[in-house]
Design a protein around this motif. Sequence first.
Motif, PDB file in Angstrom:
ATOM      1  N   VAL A   1       6.348 -12.200   1.726  1.00  0.00           N
ATOM      2  CA  VAL A   1       5.059 -12.877   1.745  1.00  0.00           C
ATOM      3  C   VAL A   1       3.906 -11.555   1.187  1.00  0.00           C
ATOM      4  N   SER A   2       4.339 -10.221   1.261  1.00  0.00           N
ATOM      5  CA  SER A   2       3.532  -9.323   0.864  1.00  0.00           C
ATOM      6  C   SER A   2       4.383  -8.476  -0.016  1.00  0.00           C
ATOM      7  N   SER A   3       3.668  -8.058  -1.201  1.00  0.00           N
ATOM      8  CA  SER A   3       4.590  -7.015  -2.202  1.00  0.00           C
ATOM      9  C   SER A   3       3.783  -6.000  -2.421  1.00  0.00           C
ATOM     10  N   PHE A   4       4.302  -4.832  -2.284  1.00  0.00           N
ATOM     11  CA  PHE A   4       3.616  -3.417  -2.344  1.00  0.00           C
ATOM     12  C   PHE A   4       3.770  -2.752  -3.534  1.00  0.00           C
ATOM     13  N   SER A   5       2.937  -1.796  -3.902  1.00  0.00           N
ATOM     14  CA  SER A   5       3.012  -0.879  -5.035  1.00  0.00           C
ATOM     15  C   SER A   5       2.307   0.327  -4.149  1.00  0.00           C
ATOM     16  N   PRO A   6       2.450   1.826  -4.798  1.00  0.00           N
ATOM     17  CA  PRO A   6       1.855   2.768  -4.090  1.00  0.00           C
ATOM     18  C   PRO A   6       0.576   2.659  -3.263  1.00  0.00           C
ATOM     19  N   PHE A   7      -0.389   2.172  -4.236  1.00  0.00           N
ATOM     20  CA  PHE A   7      -1.595   2.246  -3.913  1.00  0.00           C
ATOM     21  C   PHE A   7      -2.245   1.437  -2.668  1.00  0.00           C
ATOM     22  N   PRO A   8      -1.701  -0.011  -2.744  1.00  0.00           N
ATOM     23  CA  PRO A   8      -2.135  -0.818  -1.485  1.00  0.00           C
ATOM     24  C   PRO A   8      -1.434  -0.654  -0.505  1.00  0.00           C
ATOM     25  N   LEU A   9      -0.294   0.197  -0.532  1.00  0.00           N
ATOM     26  CA  LEU A   9       0.587   0.497   0.599  1.00  0.00           C
ATOM     27  C   LEU A   9      -0.048   1.706   1.341  1.00  0.00           C
TER      28      LEU A   9
ATOM     29  N   VAL B   1       3.359 -19.332  -4.694  1.00  0.00           N
ATOM     30  CA  VAL B   1       2.205 -18.865  -5.533  1.00  0.00           C
ATOM     31  C   VAL B   1       1.928 -17.419  -4.983  1.00  0.00           C
ATOM     32  N   ASN B   2       2.241 -16.231  -5.907  1.00  0.00           N
ATOM     33  CA  ASN B   2       1.842 -15.012  -5.495  1.00  0.00           C
ATOM     34  C   ASN B   2       0.566 -14.642  -6.327  1.00  0.00           C
ATOM     35  N   ALA B   3      -0.434 -14.014  -5.671  1.00  0.00           N
ATOM     36  CA  ALA B   3      -1.805 -13.567  -6.505  1.00  0.00           C
ATOM     37  C   ALA B   3      -1.577 -12.129  -6.231  1.00  0.00           C
ATOM     38  N   ILE B   4      -2.541 -11.527  -7.137  1.00  0.00           N
ATOM     39  CA  ILE B   4      -2.603 -10.114  -7.318  1.00  0.00           C
ATOM     40  C   ILE B   4      -4.214  -9.645  -6.915  1.00  0.00           C
ATOM     41  N   CYS B   5      -4.247  -8.867  -6.050  1.00  0.00           N
ATOM     42  CA  CYS B   5      -5.657  -8.519  -5.718  1.00  0.00           C
ATOM     43  C   CYS B   5      -6.491  -7.917  -6.767  1.00  0.00           C
ATOM     44  N   GLY B   6      -7.852  -8.173  -7.096  1.00  0.00           N
ATOM     45  CA  GLY B   6      -8.335  -7.755  -8.319  1.00  0.00           C
ATOM     46  C   GLY B   6      -9.038  -6.182  -7.966  1.00  0.00           C
ATOM     47  N   VAL B   7      -9.089  -6.180  -6.613  1.00  0.00           N
ATOM     48  CA  VAL B   7      -9.715  -4.396  -6.212  1.00  0.00           C
ATOM     49  C   VAL B   7      -8.490  -3.715  -5.818  1.00  0.00           C
ATOM     50  N   CYS B   8      -7.604  -3.816  -4.986  1.00  0.00           N
ATOM     51  CA  CYS B   8      -6.424  -2.847  -4.762  1.00  0.00           C
ATOM     52  C   CYS B   8      -5.396  -3.118  -5.401  1.00  0.00           C
ATOM     53  N   GLY B   9      -4.904  -4.303  -5.875  1.00  0.00           N
ATOM     54  CA  GLY B   9      -3.761  -4.251  -6.508  1.00  0.00           C
ATOM     55  C   GLY B   9      -2.548  -5.163  -5.854  1.00  0.00           C
TER      56      GLY B   9
ATOM     57  N   CYS C   1      -7.209 -11.054   0.086  1.00  0.00           N
ATOM     58  CA  CYS C   1      -6.423  -9.891   0.138  1.00  0.00           C
ATOM     59  C   CYS C   1      -5.901  -9.256   1.446  1.00  0.00           C
ATOM     60  N   PRO C   2      -4.863  -9.637   1.991  1.00  0.00           N
ATOM     61  CA  PRO C   2      -4.352  -9.128   3.527  1.00  0.00           C
ATOM     62  C   PRO C   2      -4.502  -7.433   3.476  1.00  0.00           C
ATOM     63  N   VAL C   3      -4.715  -6.748   2.693  1.00  0.00           N
ATOM     64  CA  VAL C   3      -4.951  -5.307   2.843  1.00  0.00           C
ATOM     65  C   VAL C   3      -6.470  -4.967   2.756  1.00  0.00           C
ATOM     66  N   CYS C   4      -7.213  -5.495   1.649  1.00  0.00           N
ATOM     67  CA  CYS C   4      -8.245  -5.098   1.485  1.00  0.00           C
ATOM     68  C   CYS C   4      -9.566  -5.913   1.870  1.00  0.00           C
ATOM     69  N   GLY C   5      -9.166  -7.209   2.099  1.00  0.00           N
ATOM     70  CA  GLY C   5     -10.107  -8.335   2.337  1.00  0.00           C
ATOM     71  C   GLY C   5     -10.718  -9.084   1.280  1.00  0.00           C
ATOM     72  N   SER C   6     -10.590  -8.586  -0.065  1.00  0.00           N
ATOM     73  CA  SER C   6     -11.147  -9.044  -1.130  1.00  0.00           C
ATOM     74  C   SER C   6     -10.862 -10.298  -1.417  1.00  0.00           C
ATOM     75  N   ALA C   7     -11.686 -11.436  -2.072  1.00  0.00           N
ATOM     76  CA  ALA C   7     -11.272 -12.520  -2.504  1.00  0.00           C
ATOM     77  C   ALA C   7     -11.011 -12.503  -3.788  1.00  0.00           C
ATOM     78  N   SER C   8     -11.229 -11.374  -4.360  1.00  0.00           N
ATOM     79  CA  SER C   8     -10.982 -11.596  -5.917  1.00  0.00           C
ATOM     80  C   SER C   8      -9.745 -11.464  -6.303  1.00  0.00           C
ATOM     81  N   ARG C   9      -9.235 -12.277  -6.970  1.00  0.00           N
ATOM     82  CA  ARG C   9      -7.625 -12.545  -7.257  1.00  0.00           C
ATOM     83  C   ARG C   9      -7.068 -13.158  -8.465  1.00  0.00           C
ATOM     84  N   GLU C  10      -6.068 -12.870  -8.944  1.00  0.00           N
ATOM     85  CA  GLU C  10      -5.604 -13.578 -10.014  1.00  0.00           C
ATOM     86  C   GLU C  10      -4.050 -14.114  -9.705  1.00  0.00           C
ATOM     87  N   ILE C  11      -3.715 -15.229 -10.301  1.00  0.00           N
ATOM     88  CA  ILE C  11      -2.312 -15.729 -10.149  1.00  0.00           C
ATOM     89  C   ILE C  11      -1.373 -14.773 -10.854  1.00  0.00           C
ATOM     90  N   LEU C  12      -0.286 -14.105 -10.276  1.00  0.00           N
ATOM     91  CA  LEU C  12       0.749 -13.357 -10.846  1.00  0.00           C
ATOM     92  C   LEU C  12       1.898 -14.132 -11.193  1.00  0.00           C
TER      93      LEU C  12
END
Length: 295
Positions: free
Chosen positions: A223-231, A34-42, A12-23
């Motif tokens: 290449v990066s898609s935000f919602s309020p929390f990760p921003l 391919v866009n993935a969503i971070c399992g930690v910060c969204g 994840c380019p924001v929190c660094g986690s490798a936990s992800r799912e394909i969105l």
Amino acid sequence: MKTKKTTTEFQCPVCGSASREILDKRRIRGRAHVNAICGVCGMVWVVSRQPTKTYEKFYRSGYAVGVYGLKDGKEGLEEVLEWRVRRSREKLAKFDSDWESGSKVLEIGSGIGALLKYLRDEYGCRVWGIEPEPVFAKLSKEELGLNVFAGTFDRWSQKKPKGSPAKYDRIVLDQVLEHILEPVDFLERVVGVLEDDGKLFISVPNVTAPKDRQKDFFIFEHVSSFSPFPLWLLLARCGLKIVRMYAEKPGSLQVLATKFGSSEEMIDIEAVGKPQDKISILKRFNALEKHGNRS
Ligand SMILES: [Zn+2]
């Protein structure tokens, strides 16, 4: 010199986690996108990342024509300007008191220059721009009389063009962060040219309130898609706090941020944007598909 904070495409380019799912998965320009969503910060990001050069080439080869139908001339410029100035006015409507006359404003990714023109003409700001797309840079200089550096923020940082201030009172990132592969590294360097009591204005498409259907939302250059929390998390990592945030429904997130340590209150992020999971984001897209609700 500071070490660059970079991630691999699978972190994840924001929190660094490798936990992800394909969105979302599709083919764009003959390749898997391919866009993935971070399992930690969204955070949502492109895991099928291309080399930086590929993106640079993309912006240099007809981006102005592709997005606005503009060529290397004035044809169609007036219509595009009118639309872009109207859009700038909409975005800045709730931030009226934040643009003092005489303040030094830098817009990174100034495009055709509509927002800078608006800030100069309506608010009396002193304005500078950075724009990598050569047609946009040329038109904003020659037709709008703006002081625009033709190139990327990286090139601008290395060159430090004559006559541009070392620090700015206001920095604008209007629909820019979604184009950035390493937002932490980028934003930290942006903060480096912001005055201590300066303000940063950010606008990004909101992946949890998309204006477009899923197939139109996930485009090559975003290449990066935000919602309020990760921003919020990204800004906090870069020493910034959000003082105001507005969400168009549907559409973009508009944010005003300052450096930590100023007297303004930080917004309560829990109240506006908990991390979103894959299911809730997909639900939003599916609702749009069903009702054909493009606005
Ligand atoms: Zn994350």
